[in-house]
Motif scaffolding. Structure first.
Motif, mmCIF file in Angstrom:
data_model
loop_
_atom_site.group_PDB
_atom_site.id
_atom_site.type_symbol
_atom_site.label_atom_id
_atom_site.label_comp_id
_atom_site.label_asym_id
_atom_site.label_seq_id
_atom_site.Cartn_x
_atom_site.Cartn_y
_atom_site.Cartn_z
ATOM 1 N N PHE A 102 0.737 -1.433 0.138
ATOM 2 C CA PHE A 102 0.029 0.064 0.068
ATOM 3 C C PHE A 102 0.687 1.296 -0.057
ATOM 4 N N ARG A 103 2.009 1.290 0.816
ATOM 5 C CA ARG A 103 2.971 2.524 0.842
ATOM 6 C C ARG A 103 3.904 2.609 -0.416
ATOM 7 N N LYS A 104 3.694 1.839 -1.359
ATOM 8 C CA LYS A 104 4.610 2.159 -2.394
ATOM 9 C C LYS A 104 4.073 3.140 -3.371
ATOM 10 N N HIS A 105 2.873 3.568 -3.404
ATOM 11 C CA HIS A 105 2.391 4.969 -3.969
ATOM 12 C C HIS A 105 1.613 5.845 -3.141
ATOM 13 N N ASN A 106 1.902 5.703 -1.832
ATOM 14 C CA ASN A 106 1.583 6.601 -1.037
ATOM 15 C C ASN A 106 2.401 7.765 -0.649
ATOM 16 N N PRO A 107 1.671 8.979 -1.006
ATOM 17 C CA PRO A 107 2.508 10.180 -0.816
ATOM 18 C C PRO A 107 3.535 10.401 0.417
ATOM 19 N N ARG A 108 3.117 10.001 1.408
ATOM 20 C CA ARG A 108 3.935 10.264 2.452
ATOM 21 C C ARG A 108 5.308 9.375 2.638
ATOM 22 N N PHE A 109 5.216 8.574 1.684
ATOM 23 C CA PHE A 109 6.543 7.422 1.731
ATOM 24 C C PHE A 109 7.227 7.511 0.229
ATOM 25 N N ILE A 110 7.027 8.607 -0.299
ATOM 26 C CA ILE A 110 7.740 8.965 -1.626
ATOM 27 C C ILE A 110 8.467 10.349 -1.467
ATOM 28 N N ALA A 111 9.538 10.243 -1.942
ATOM 29 C CA ALA A 111 10.401 11.290 -2.203
ATOM 30 C C ALA A 111 9.742 12.554 -2.756
ATOM 31 N N PRO A 112 9.891 13.822 -2.318
ATOM 32 C CA PRO A 112 10.881 13.950 -1.113
ATOM 33 C C PRO A 112 10.150 14.151 0.137
ATOM 34 N N ASN A 113 8.745 13.608 0.288
ATOM 35 C CA ASN A 113 7.961 13.566 1.398
ATOM 36 C C ASN A 113 8.709 12.814 2.350
ATOM 37 N N PHE A 114 9.024 11.479 2.207
ATOM 38 C CA PHE A 114 9.508 10.237 3.063
ATOM 39 C C PHE A 114 11.091 10.887 3.783
ATOM 40 N N ASP A 115 11.584 11.548 2.978
ATOM 41 C CA ASP A 115 12.830 12.277 3.440
ATOM 42 C C ASP A 115 12.614 13.275 4.540
ATOM 43 N N ASP A 116 11.795 14.077 4.157
ATOM 44 C CA ASP A 116 11.403 15.220 4.893
ATOM 45 C C ASP A 116 10.685 14.807 6.232
ATOM 46 N N ASN A 117 9.912 13.706 6.288
ATOM 47 C CA ASN A 117 9.142 13.050 7.220
ATOM 48 C C ASN A 117 10.223 12.292 8.597
ATOM 49 N N MET A 118 11.354 12.032 8.073
ATOM 50 C CA MET A 118 12.203 11.141 9.001
ATOM 51 C C MET A 118 12.868 11.835 10.126
ATOM 52 N N PRO A 119 13.479 13.093 9.814
ATOM 53 C CA PRO A 119 13.760 13.805 11.013
ATOM 54 C C PRO A 119 12.758 14.000 11.989
ATOM 55 N N HIS A 120 11.541 14.117 11.768
ATOM 56 C CA HIS A 120 10.594 14.159 12.808
ATOM 57 C C HIS A 120 10.288 12.827 13.347
ATOM 58 N N ILE A 121 10.250 11.947 12.726
ATOM 59 C CA ILE A 121 9.983 10.749 13.216
ATOM 60 C C ILE A 121 11.290 10.092 14.253
ATOM 61 N N ARG A 122 12.495 10.332 13.823
ATOM 62 C CA ARG A 122 13.689 10.165 14.646
ATOM 63 C C ARG A 122 13.719 11.000 15.846
ATOM 64 N N ALA A 123 13.138 12.110 15.891
ATOM 65 C CA ALA A 123 13.098 12.907 16.937
ATOM 66 C C ALA A 123 11.978 12.388 17.859
ATOM 67 N N PHE A 124 10.972 11.790 17.694
ATOM 68 C CA PHE A 124 10.120 11.088 18.483
ATOM 69 C C PHE A 124 10.437 9.724 19.022
ATOM 70 N N ARG A 125 11.392 9.020 18.247
ATOM 71 C CA ARG A 125 11.988 7.949 18.757
ATOM 72 C C ARG A 125 12.988 8.192 19.871
ATOM 73 N N THR A 126 13.656 9.497 19.775
ATOM 74 C CA THR A 126 14.660 9.801 20.655
ATOM 75 C C THR A 126 13.625 10.085 22.043
ATOM 76 N N LEU A 127 12.814 10.905 22.189
ATOM 77 C CA LEU A 127 11.793 11.242 23.153
ATOM 78 C C LEU A 127 11.154 9.816 23.746
ATOM 79 N N ALA A 128 10.894 8.957 22.978
ATOM 80 C CA ALA A 128 10.286 7.870 23.428
ATOM 81 C C ALA A 128 11.386 6.944 24.282
#
Length: 330
Positions: free
Chosen positions: A225-251
């Motif tokens: 499903f994610r293959k064609h999902n906008p949030r998993f496609i460049a450049p969006n995916f690369d822009d999303n990952m810093p936020h995800i990693r910050a959340f991991r650090t918080l957790a």
């Protein structure tokens, strides 16, 4: 370990349920033997609210659950089971909420599930050609006939919920809801709370991105499903990952996994929420099971909101091909 319970209809079920979409390979390859073991792990753990649909693998998910129930009759009695109908796969995708169609699909689902009824039957997507009042009357008939315990709606607006509920009380509403999809806060959560309807967040872990391991979109299979999902496609995916990693650090700073913290956040949004994360293996449950006994403080919730504020995600949650049938509202 006794798992906390929440109410759906007249039944108390575990505060976190299980979404069986993963049994159909929507998010990576699925193995039927592993899926059978996952269901055994769910029973052993005590998770007793399971959710599937007729189109998950074109019956594959339901069929596996039915096979498991055939081999484990006690499990069939203990599990509060939900399935869905209303989507006709494409291309192009279409929708049918007519009584004849829903009855036929329910009959086929029950045969695959090795059941004579399901506790909850969702309209997977609303067919705008069928008045919501007519649909509600149809579902009332199925309830009266004992084929379903209650009915629900998926990906709908507050006004649709109110109109439907006025005819035949709605047991549950299932919309996407997580730290990167917040639209239900624009009225759906409040409407469900006011009407005594259980809200069931699907994809509470943001389709797997809210975890401690980086996803690699380049390795997604063609049918993922994610293959064609906008949030998993460049450049969006690369822009999303810093936020995800910050959340991991918080957790991690609080001694939690990212999945566990994300699930605890969903549970904190109201006692009428029962999220249904999916997993292909029972082992992944260990990441989010502790969320059921985690009480986040106001300070922690504020810190989460500062890390992943509403609207932070880059890209739409659906592509143009994935979007049809979803009710948008503001």
């Amino acid at each position: 370990m006794t798992l906390p319970k929440r109410k759906i209809g007249a039944r108390d079920v575990t505060a976190i349920g299980f979404g069986a979409m993963s049994f159909a390979g929507f998010f990576g390859p699925a193995d039927d033997d592993v899926s059978m073991q996952t269901m055994s792990d769910l029973i052993d753990t005590g998770i007793d609210f399971w959710d599937t649909a007729n189109i998950y693998g074109m019956g594959r998910s339901e069929r596996l659950i039915g096979q498991f129930f055939a081999a484990n009759p006690h499990a069939s009695k203990d599990v509060f089971l939900a399935t869905k109908a209303g989507i006709i796969p494409g291309p192009p995708r279409a929708f049918n909420n007519s009584e004849d169609y829903l009855r036929a699909e329910l009959d086929a689902s029950l045969q695959r599930l090795n059941r004579d009824h399901v506790e909850l039957y969702y309209i997977h997507r609303r067919d705008q050609n069928t008045p919501i009042e007519t649909l509600a009357e149809t579902m009332g008939k199925l309830i009266d006939e004992g084929l379903i315990g209650g009915w629900g709606l998926s990906e709908v607006s507050p006004t649709t919920i109110r109109r439907a509920h006025a005819i035949t009380p709605v047991m549950a509403v299932q919309n996407e809801y997580s730290l990167w999809t917040r639209q239900p806060e624009l009225g759906v959560l409040r409407t469900c709370a006011e009407l005594g309807i259980t809200f069931v967040p699907f994809s509470p872990l943001a389709r797997g991105i809210l975890s401690d391991v980086d996803l690699t979109p380049a390795t997604f299979e063609a049918h993922d499903f994610r293959k064609h999902n906008p949030r998993f496609i460049a450049p969006n995916f690369d822009d999303n990952m810093p936020h995800i990693r910050a959340f991991r650090t918080l957790a991690a700073s609080w001694g939690m996994t990212a999945a566990g913290l994300a699930m605890a956040w969903v549970l904190a949004r109201g006692d009428h929420l029962i999220p249904i994360p999916g997993t292909r293996t029972g082992a992944h449950m260990r990441d989010w099971l502790p969320a059921m006994t985690t009480a986040l403080t106001p300070a922690q919730l504020a810190q989460i909101d500062a890390t992943l504020p509403a609207g932070w995600a880059f890209g739409d949650r659906y592509s143009d091909e994935q979007r049809p049938g979803v009710e948008y509202f503001a």
